[in-house]
Write a protein that holds these residues in place. Structure first.
Motif, short mmCIF file in Angstrom:
data_model
loop_
_atom_site.label_atom_id
_atom_site.label_comp_id
_atom_site.label_asym_id
_atom_site.label_seq_id
_atom_site.Cartn_x
_atom_site.Cartn_y
_atom_site.Cartn_z
N PHE A 1 0.84 -1.19 0.00
CA PHE A 1 0.00 0.00 0.00
C PHE A 1 0.88 1.25 0.00
O PHE A 1 1.91 1.29 0.68
N PRO A 2 0.48 2.29 -0.74
CA PRO A 2 1.30 3.51 -0.79
C PRO A 2 1.19 4.30 0.51
O PRO A 2 0.16 4.25 1.19
N ASN A 3 2.27 5.04 0.81
CA ASN A 3 2.19 5.92 1.98
C ASN A 3 1.44 7.20 1.60
O ASN A 3 1.12 7.42 0.43
N MET A 4 1.18 8.06 2.57
CA MET A 4 0.35 9.25 2.32
C MET A 4 1.01 10.21 1.33
O MET A 4 0.33 10.78 0.48
N THR B 1 3.10 9.53 -1.20
CA THR B 1 2.96 8.96 -2.55
C THR B 1 1.52 9.08 -3.03
O THR B 1 1.27 9.41 -4.20
N LEU B 2 0.58 8.84 -2.15
CA LEU B 2 -0.83 8.92 -2.50
C LEU B 2 -1.21 10.34 -2.94
O LEU B 2 -1.91 10.53 -3.93
N LYS B 3 -0.72 11.34 -2.22
CA LYS B 3 -1.01 12.74 -2.57
C LYS B 3 -0.39 13.11 -3.92
O LYS B 3 -1.04 13.76 -4.75
N ALA C 1 -1.24 14.20 -9.66
CA ALA C 1 -0.89 13.94 -11.06
C ALA C 1 -2.11 13.51 -11.87
O ALA C 1 -2.32 13.99 -13.00
N VAL C 2 -2.94 12.65 -11.30
CA VAL C 2 -4.14 12.19 -12.01
C VAL C 2 -5.10 13.35 -12.25
O VAL C 2 -5.66 13.49 -13.34
#
Length: 69
Positions: A30-33, A35-37, A42-43
């Motif tokens: 699972f990605p960390n916070m 990386t998630l941000k 980017a999306v």
């Protein structure tokens, strides 16, 4: 051949399935916070850029079709 196969109960098959699910679930990274941000940003940016591009192409095509028709 099928007659020689050992019969396995349905409950054993279900148990084996869930054991496999548990093993595969433990492999998920699972990605960390942070990386998630970054990935969410980017999306969103790419989505807006593509949306604007489609809007502009639609306007251009509408204008060109208006000239032809």
């Amino acid at each position: 051949m099928a007659e020689n196969a050992e019969k396995v109960s349905v409950f054993t098959k279900i148990g084996n399935f869930f054991k496999g699910v548990k093993i595969e679930y433990s492999k998920i990274a699972f990605p960390n916070m942070d990386t998630l941000k970054k990935q969410t940003t980017a999306v969103l940016i790419i989505s807006v850029i593509i949306g604007v591009l489609i809007f502009v192409l639609d306007l251009v095509m509408k204008y060109l079709l208006g000239l032809v028709l």
